[in-house]
Motif scaffolding. Structure first.
Motif, PDB file in Angstrom:
ATOM      1  N   THR A   1      -9.610   8.342   0.902  1.00 39.41           N
ATOM      2  CA  THR A   1      -8.597   9.349   0.551  1.00 39.41           C
ATOM      3  C   THR A   1      -9.235  10.533  -0.164  1.00 39.41           C
ATOM      4  OG1 THR A   1      -6.847   7.686   0.390  1.00 39.41           O
ATOM      5  CG2 THR A   1      -6.497   9.767  -0.768  1.00 39.41           C
ATOM      6  N   GLU A   2     -10.114  10.240  -1.123  1.00 36.17           N
ATOM      7  CA  GLU A   2     -10.771  11.307  -1.872  1.00 36.17           C
ATOM      8  C   GLU A   2     -11.731  12.105  -0.987  1.00 36.17           C
ATOM      9  OE1 GLU A   2     -11.555  13.696  -5.099  1.00 36.17           O
ATOM     10  OE2 GLU A   2     -10.030  12.120  -4.923  1.00 36.17           O
ATOM     11  N   LEU A   3     -12.491  11.394  -0.152  1.00 38.36           N
ATOM     12  CA  LEU A   3     -13.466  12.076   0.699  1.00 38.36           C
ATOM     13  C   LEU A   3     -12.780  12.967   1.733  1.00 38.36           C
ATOM     14  CD1 LEU A   3     -15.882   9.060   1.156  1.00 38.36           C
ATOM     15  CD2 LEU A   3     -16.421  11.192  -0.037  1.00 38.36           C
ATOM     16  N   ARG A   4     -11.667  12.511   2.271  1.00 31.35           N
ATOM     17  CA  ARG A   4     -10.934  13.318   3.242  1.00 31.35           C
ATOM     18  C   ARG A   4     -10.390  14.595   2.623  1.00 31.35           C
ATOM     19  NH1 ARG A   4      -7.618   8.443   6.286  1.00 31.35           N
ATOM     20  NH2 ARG A   4      -9.100   8.129   8.018  1.00 31.35           N
TER      21      ARG A   4
ATOM     22  N   ALA B   1     -10.770  -0.370  -2.755  1.00 30.75           N
ATOM     23  CA  ALA B   1     -11.809   0.591  -3.146  1.00 30.75           C
ATOM     24  C   ALA B   1     -12.163   1.500  -1.970  1.00 30.75           C
ATOM     25  CB  ALA B   1     -13.044  -0.146  -3.647  1.00 30.75           C
ATOM     26  N   ARG B   2     -12.300   0.907  -0.800  1.00 28.01           N
ATOM     27  CA  ARG B   2     -12.610   1.699   0.394  1.00 28.01           C
ATOM     28  C   ARG B   2     -11.509   2.713   0.664  1.00 28.01           C
ATOM     29  NH1 ARG B   2     -10.696   1.101   5.380  1.00 28.01           N
ATOM     30  NH2 ARG B   2     -11.848   1.991   7.143  1.00 28.01           N
ATOM     31  N   ALA B   3     -10.258   2.274   0.572  1.00 29.37           N
ATOM     32  CA  ALA B   3      -9.134   3.168   0.850  1.00 29.37           C
ATOM     33  C   ALA B   3      -9.122   4.347  -0.117  1.00 29.37           C
ATOM     34  CB  ALA B   3      -7.819   2.397   0.767  1.00 29.37           C
ATOM     35  N   GLN B   4      -9.391   4.098  -1.397  1.00 31.09           N
ATOM     36  CA  GLN B   4      -9.395   5.194  -2.367  1.00 31.09           C
ATOM     37  C   GLN B   4     -10.561   6.148  -2.128  1.00 31.09           C
ATOM     38  OE1 GLN B   4      -8.687   4.522  -6.491  1.00 31.09           O
ATOM     39  NE2 GLN B   4      -7.065   3.041  -6.158  1.00 31.09           N
ATOM     40  N   MET B   5     -11.723   5.587  -1.783  1.00 27.09           N
ATOM     41  CA  MET B   5     -12.860   6.450  -1.464  1.00 27.09           C
ATOM     42  C   MET B   5     -12.520   7.371  -0.291  1.00 27.09           C
ATOM     43  SD  MET B   5     -16.318   4.156  -1.713  1.00 27.09           S
ATOM     44  CE  MET B   5     -16.894   3.421  -3.256  1.00 27.09           C
TER      45      MET B   5
END
Length: 427
Positions: free
Chosen positions: A89-92, A83-87
């Motif tokens: 990626t999207e935020l970047r 979940a952290r990794a997907q967040m």
């Protein structure tokens, strides 16, 4: 029961699932940082999987009352790491897909330092109504970057029936815990004490609790100063290593995460267990061998009550949120008194509102609430650092080596100080 169904994925539920508050609107017309936002509109809320299936009805209630500001739930993988990794990626990407993020309390510093979430104005949220320690998990560099939503604190579960037979009370100090684990547990053919000792985030939490409970710390100044090389750290980590060496911490505990340790306790294999509040429900279930035979108290410390590490999650507004005023209003809704009660009764998660813990009706339904409240009030955040993931990995590796008898506690603490200093320099 929801608690028991959810128990198999406990840590994530405890730290990542979203829940909320009703009412208390926030002043509109300004972005979270004080800039005019140009109006209100629909939002997305990103969270790890809603494993207890109660978040949907909360958001449905919001959507019925706010037809022009409807929120869409974006469920990420159940795994906190994924979940952290997907967040990230999207935020970047800067796309602004996530308006509100439900983030683990340990991520606040990292997300704030990276500029992925925006500062909030403290006077717009009822922070004085929360249990005081949880507010610190939402701050970084002197600013509020999120609003506490769900909290958590470790507790000591104990076999009340066995201690009663011996005329003993649950331990308040490490010395009492060690004595009872060494002398009482073998009489009944059970292990003495366990926590979450596999090398993963749970071991970081357990180790930090031992260091804190001895009066020490790991990092200071938002991760820029290393403070772990201390007598307190050597004492706390030394106790864990000695427990394994002397046998009152079973070697099997070195493979335990939350669920393995919970099952061992409720199967009658342990005298003492450090775990999160969700354990109470599982150990009280129909399939538990110790239902009605156990209790829960705050963690012991070196010379009295110990210090738990705070778990839980915070709600933050994304730096590219389309309608930050609406996002702030939704956060106010999800942290209101009425919805915080639903966090407990429908989601089986520890709320952040202080009043919930002193409601007589709720205490009757959830008898561990007084002990949990005491644990939260005495708790402290995990080490704050914008490079928290690296910090946690270093702690896990070093403490695992000490508990596995590969390195003395003294050498382990010195090594950890060196590794943490190298991480701080990378910033």
């Amino acid at each position: 029961m929801r608690w028991i169904r959810a128990a198999g994925r406990a840590l994530l539920i405890v730290t990542m699932v979203l829940t909320g508050y009703a009412g208390a609107g926030v002043r509109g017309g300004e972005a979270a940082g004080g800039v005019r936002d140009g109006g209100r509109g629909p939002m997305t809320l990103a969270t790890a999987g809603d494993l207890t299936n109660y978040l949907g009805p909360l958001l449905d209630d919001w959507n019925r009352g706010h037809p022009r500001e409807k929120v869409t739930l974006v469920e990420l993988p159940d795994s906190a790491d994924e979940a952290r990794a997907q967040m990230i990626t999207e935020l970047r990407s800067g796309a602004g897909r996530y308006d509100i993020l439900n983030i683990d309390v340990a991520w606040t510093s990292e997300f704030a330092e990276a500029g992925w979430i925006t500062p909030l104005e403290p006077d717009r949220f009822p922070l004085e109504s929360f249990l005081p320690p949880v507010v610190e998990t939402a701050t970084y560099a002197g600013k509020l970057y999120a609003v506490p939503y769900v909290t958590n604190a470790g507790m000591l579960y104990y076999r009340k029936d066995l201690l009663d037979r011996e005329g003993e009370r649950p331990p308040r100090t490490w010395a009492e815990l060690e004595r009872q684990a060494r002398t009482i547990a073998p009489k009944y053919g059970v292990g003495g004490y366990a926590g979450q000792f596999l090398p993963y985030e749970g071991l970081t939490v357990n180790a930090a609790e031992m260091v804190y409970s001895a009066g020490g710390s790991i990092l200071g100044d938002e991760g820029e100063r290393v403070t772990v090389d201390s007598a307190a750290a050597r004492t706390g980590i030394g106790l864990l290593a000695r427990g394994v060496r002397d046998g009152w911490i079973p070697k099997a505990a070195l493979t335990y995460k939350e669920e393995e340790s919970r099952r061992a306790f409720q199967n009658g294999e342990l005298l003492f267990l450090r775990n999160w509040p969700y354990t109470f429900a599982g150990a009280s279930g129909a399939d538990s061998k110790i239902a009605g035979k156990f209790g829960a108290v705050p963690l012991p410390g070196s010379d009295g009550s110990g210090t738990s590490v705070l778990g839980g999650s915070n709600l933050a507004v994304g730096a590219h949120a389309r309608y930050p005023a609406s996002a702030r209003d939704l956060i106010a809704y999800l942290t209101s008194d009425r919805v915080q009660r639903r966090v407990l009764t429908e989601g089986s998660l520890p709320p952040v509102r202080a009043s919930v813990y002193q409601d007589p009706e709720l205490v009757r339904r959830f008898p561990y609430l007084p002990a949990l409240r005491a644990s939260v009030l005495a708790a402290a955040p995990r080490p704050k650092s914008p490079r928290y993931e690296q910090v946690s990995l270093a702690v896990q590796a070093v403490v695992n080596d000490a508990m596995a008898q590969h390195q003395t506690p003294e050498a382990a603490v010195r090594r950890l100080a060196v590794e943490l200093a190298a991480i701080a320099r990378r910033g």
